[in-house]
Design a protein around this motif. Structure first.
Motif, mmCIF file in Angstrom:
data_model
loop_
_atom_site.group_PDB
_atom_site.id
_atom_site.type_symbol
_atom_site.label_atom_id
_atom_site.label_comp_id
_atom_site.label_asym_id
_atom_site.label_seq_id
_atom_site.Cartn_x
_atom_site.Cartn_y
_atom_site.Cartn_z
ATOM 1 N N THR A 111 -67.885 -63.804 2.015
ATOM 2 C CA THR A 111 -68.260 -62.524 1.409
ATOM 3 C C THR A 111 -69.285 -62.668 0.298
ATOM 4 O OG1 THR A 111 -66.366 -62.660 -0.105
ATOM 5 C CG2 THR A 111 -66.047 -61.474 1.975
ATOM 6 N N ASN A 112 -69.735 -63.889 0.041
ATOM 7 C CA ASN A 112 -70.739 -64.112 -1.002
ATOM 8 C C ASN A 112 -72.063 -64.523 -0.370
ATOM 9 O OD1 ASN A 112 -69.006 -63.662 -3.319
ATOM 10 N ND2 ASN A 112 -68.019 -65.597 -2.792
ATOM 11 N N ALA A 113 -72.985 -63.569 -0.312
ATOM 12 C CA ALA A 113 -74.315 -63.819 0.221
ATOM 13 C C ALA A 113 -75.311 -63.909 -0.933
ATOM 14 C CB ALA A 113 -74.711 -62.708 1.187
ATOM 15 N N ALA A 114 -76.520 -64.385 -0.620
ATOM 16 C CA ALA A 114 -77.539 -64.528 -1.663
ATOM 17 C C ALA A 114 -78.926 -64.435 -1.051
ATOM 18 C CB ALA A 114 -77.372 -65.863 -2.395
ATOM 19 N N GLU A 115 -79.862 -63.889 -1.842
ATOM 20 C CA GLU A 115 -81.245 -63.828 -1.386
ATOM 21 C C GLU A 115 -81.860 -65.218 -1.320
ATOM 22 O OE1 GLU A 115 -83.718 -61.161 -3.528
ATOM 23 O OE2 GLU A 115 -82.513 -59.381 -3.089
ATOM 24 N N ALA A 116 -81.480 -66.087 -2.257
ATOM 25 C CA ALA A 116 -82.019 -67.447 -2.268
ATOM 26 C C ALA A 116 -81.529 -68.186 -1.038
ATOM 27 C CB ALA A 116 -81.582 -68.179 -3.537
ATOM 28 N N GLY A 117 -82.451 -68.650 -0.254
ATOM 29 C CA GLY A 117 -82.113 -69.374 0.984
ATOM 30 C C GLY A 117 -82.706 -68.734 2.223
ATOM 31 N N PRO A 118 -82.301 -67.544 2.631
ATOM 32 C CA PRO A 118 -81.146 -66.787 2.110
ATOM 33 C C PRO A 118 -79.825 -67.324 2.633
ATOM 34 C CG PRO A 118 -82.131 -65.598 3.935
ATOM 35 C CD PRO A 118 -82.987 -66.818 3.733
ATOM 36 N N VAL A 119 -78.746 -66.939 1.953
ATOM 37 C CA VAL A 119 -77.395 -67.282 2.387
ATOM 38 C C VAL A 119 -76.760 -66.029 2.981
ATOM 39 C CG1 VAL A 119 -75.104 -68.060 1.675
ATOM 40 C CG2 VAL A 119 -77.152 -69.054 0.622
ATOM 41 N N SER A 120 -76.328 -66.110 4.232
ATOM 42 C CA SER A 120 -75.767 -64.954 4.920
ATOM 43 C C SER A 120 -74.289 -64.782 4.617
ATOM 44 C CB SER A 120 -75.963 -65.090 6.436
ATOM 45 O OG SER A 120 -77.330 -65.146 6.772
ATOM 46 N N GLY A 121 -73.832 -63.530 4.675
ATOM 47 C CA GLY A 121 -72.413 -63.225 4.611
ATOM 48 C C GLY A 121 -71.871 -63.033 6.017
ATOM 49 N N THR A 122 -70.580 -63.249 6.192
ATOM 50 C CA THR A 122 -69.969 -63.132 7.517
ATOM 51 C C THR A 122 -68.688 -62.318 7.440
ATOM 52 O OG1 THR A 122 -70.831 -65.314 8.129
ATOM 53 C CG2 THR A 122 -69.103 -64.383 9.525
ATOM 54 N N LEU A 123 -68.601 -61.295 8.304
ATOM 55 C CA LEU A 123 -67.383 -60.504 8.457
ATOM 56 C C LEU A 123 -66.883 -60.673 9.883
ATOM 57 C CD1 LEU A 123 -68.485 -57.202 6.657
ATOM 58 C CD2 LEU A 123 -67.271 -59.160 5.680
ATOM 59 N N ARG A 124 -65.581 -60.778 10.062
ATOM 60 C CA ARG A 124 -65.007 -60.993 11.386
ATOM 61 C C ARG A 124 -64.200 -59.774 11.827
ATOM 62 N NH1 ARG A 124 -62.624 -66.711 12.492
ATOM 63 N NH2 ARG A 124 -64.893 -66.999 12.638
ATOM 64 N N ILE A 125 -64.531 -59.258 13.024
ATOM 65 C CA ILE A 125 -63.795 -58.153 13.629
ATOM 66 C C ILE A 125 -62.872 -58.741 14.695
ATOM 67 C CG2 ILE A 125 -63.993 -56.034 14.968
ATOM 68 C CD1 ILE A 125 -66.693 -55.563 13.660
ATOM 69 N N SER A 126 -61.578 -58.463 14.591
ATOM 70 C CA SER A 126 -60.575 -59.091 15.467
ATOM 71 C C SER A 126 -59.714 -58.035 16.148
ATOM 72 C CB SER A 126 -59.669 -60.028 14.664
ATOM 73 O OG SER A 126 -60.426 -60.982 13.943
ATOM 74 N N ARG A 127 -59.212 -58.389 17.346
ATOM 75 C CA ARG A 127 -58.241 -57.540 18.036
ATOM 76 C C ARG A 127 -56.963 -58.336 18.249
ATOM 77 N NH1 ARG A 127 -60.841 -56.810 24.113
ATOM 78 N NH2 ARG A 127 -61.680 -58.904 24.363
ATOM 79 N N SER A 128 -55.833 -57.623 18.299
ATOM 80 C CA SER A 128 -54.540 -58.315 18.384
ATOM 81 C C SER A 128 -53.941 -58.297 19.778
ATOM 82 C CB SER A 128 -53.543 -57.658 17.411
ATOM 83 O OG SER A 128 -53.314 -56.301 17.769
ATOM 84 N N GLY A 129 -54.522 -57.517 20.694
ATOM 85 C CA GLY A 129 -53.914 -57.369 22.016
ATOM 86 C C GLY A 129 -54.640 -58.118 23.111
ATOM 87 N N SER A 130 -54.633 -57.552 24.294
ATOM 88 C CA SER A 130 -55.211 -58.180 25.476
ATOM 89 C C SER A 130 -56.705 -58.432 25.315
ATOM 90 C CB SER A 130 -54.974 -57.289 26.698
ATOM 91 O OG SER A 130 -55.676 -57.773 27.832
ATOM 92 N N THR A 131 -57.164 -59.542 25.886
ATOM 93 C CA THR A 131 -58.590 -59.879 25.873
ATOM 94 C C THR A 131 -59.174 -59.846 27.283
ATOM 95 O OG1 THR A 131 -58.132 -62.256 26.063
ATOM 96 C CG2 THR A 131 -58.270 -61.339 23.836
ATOM 97 N N ASN A 132 -58.551 -59.089 28.180
ATOM 98 C CA ASN A 132 -58.977 -59.078 29.581
ATOM 99 C C ASN A 132 -60.312 -58.389 29.805
ATOM 100 O OD1 ASN A 132 -56.712 -60.491 30.420
ATOM 101 N ND2 ASN A 132 -55.527 -58.633 30.830
ATOM 102 N N SER A 133 -60.730 -57.542 28.884
ATOM 103 C CA SER A 133 -61.975 -56.795 29.079
ATOM 104 C C SER A 133 -62.753 -56.700 27.767
ATOM 105 C CB SER A 133 -61.678 -55.387 29.602
ATOM 106 O OG SER A 133 -60.856 -54.679 28.696
ATOM 107 N N ASP A 134 -64.040 -56.327 27.915
ATOM 108 C CA ASP A 134 -64.854 -56.091 26.729
ATOM 109 C C ASP A 134 -64.262 -54.947 25.911
ATOM 110 O OD1 ASP A 134 -66.536 -57.994 27.762
ATOM 111 O OD2 ASP A 134 -68.143 -56.597 28.310
ATOM 112 N N LEU A 135 -64.473 -55.015 24.605
ATOM 113 C CA LEU A 135 -64.017 -53.938 23.723
ATOM 114 C C LEU A 135 -65.153 -53.563 22.775
ATOM 115 C CD1 LEU A 135 -61.697 -52.112 22.695
ATOM 116 C CD2 LEU A 135 -61.176 -53.924 21.038
#
Length: 212
Positions: A75-99
């Motif tokens: 969650t800590n990004a910066a213009e110098a570099g630049p350094v990217s931030g990363t957020l993760r979107i997760s699902r808890s159920g079946s993974t049989n199809s695209d969501l």
């Protein structure tokens, strides 16, 4: 029971050109395939039926892919570099199809402060999560730390869980310590009307630019 819908007769009153049926979907916790409801018109009185007499309403199940949430990986990004931030979107159920997952982007960072990363993403079949990469644009503007907040808004085939939003902070790499300070100085802070005809007296205001 998957839905409630009152059966019976619809009435068009004088002056009406349309009327409504109210179908309420029952949000249960049972994992099931998408289901359909077919509504058919019949036996009109003082009217005739059009060629289209039925409509199919599809109920999309939101339990198969479980709950969808978003969390900060970096969650800590910066213009110098630049350094990217990363957020993760997760699902808890079946993974049989695209969501497909839609989200809203807010925060103090403007549209030119990061590279565009859209407003939706797809969690592919076979995967339980996908990452959003938020890369700052290294501009030459001194500015305070800014934020990018992503909030989940729609996940057809699943439901939004918690947390439903996450924030990345973007650190600037241009110091504001040597930036000029601009202030206002009134030479005469009092102004008065001189008369209805002659007009008014003006008090000059000086804009002063100072260095730190």
């Amino acid at each position: 029971m998957d839905y409630t819908l009152a059966s019976g007769q619809l009435t068009f009153f004088p002056g009406d050109t349309n009327t409504y049926l109210f179908l309420t979907v029952v949000n249960d916790s049972v994992t099931e395939s998408n289901e359909t409801v077919i509504i058919t018109l019949s036996n009109p009185v003082n009217a005739v039926l059009d060629a289209t007499t039925n409509h199919t309403y599809t109920i999309i199940d939101d339990d198969g892919s479980g709950a969808v949430s978003i969390n900060g990986i970096n969650t800590n990004a910066a213009e110098a570099g630049p350094v990217s931030g990363t957020l993760r979107i997760s699902r808890s159920g079946s993974t049989n199809s695209d969501l497909g997952v839609s989200y809203q982007v807010t925060g103090t960072a403007g549209p030119n402060d990061t590279f565009h990363f859209g407003n939706s993403v797809v969690i592919p079949a076979g995967q339980s999560n996908v990452d959003l990469t938020i890369t700052p644009v290294d501009d030459n503007i001194p500015e305070p730390t800014e934020t990018v907040t992503v909030t989940l808004t729609s996940v057809p085939g699943a439901h939004i869980g918690t947390p439903k939003s996450a924030t990345v902070w973007i650190a600037d790499n241009h110091s504001t310590s040597n930036s000029p300070i601009v202030t206002l100085v009134a030479s005469d802070p009092i102004a008065a009307w001189a008369g209805r005809i002659r007009g008014c007296s003006l008090s000059p205001v000086t804009v002063v630019r100072m260095r730190r």
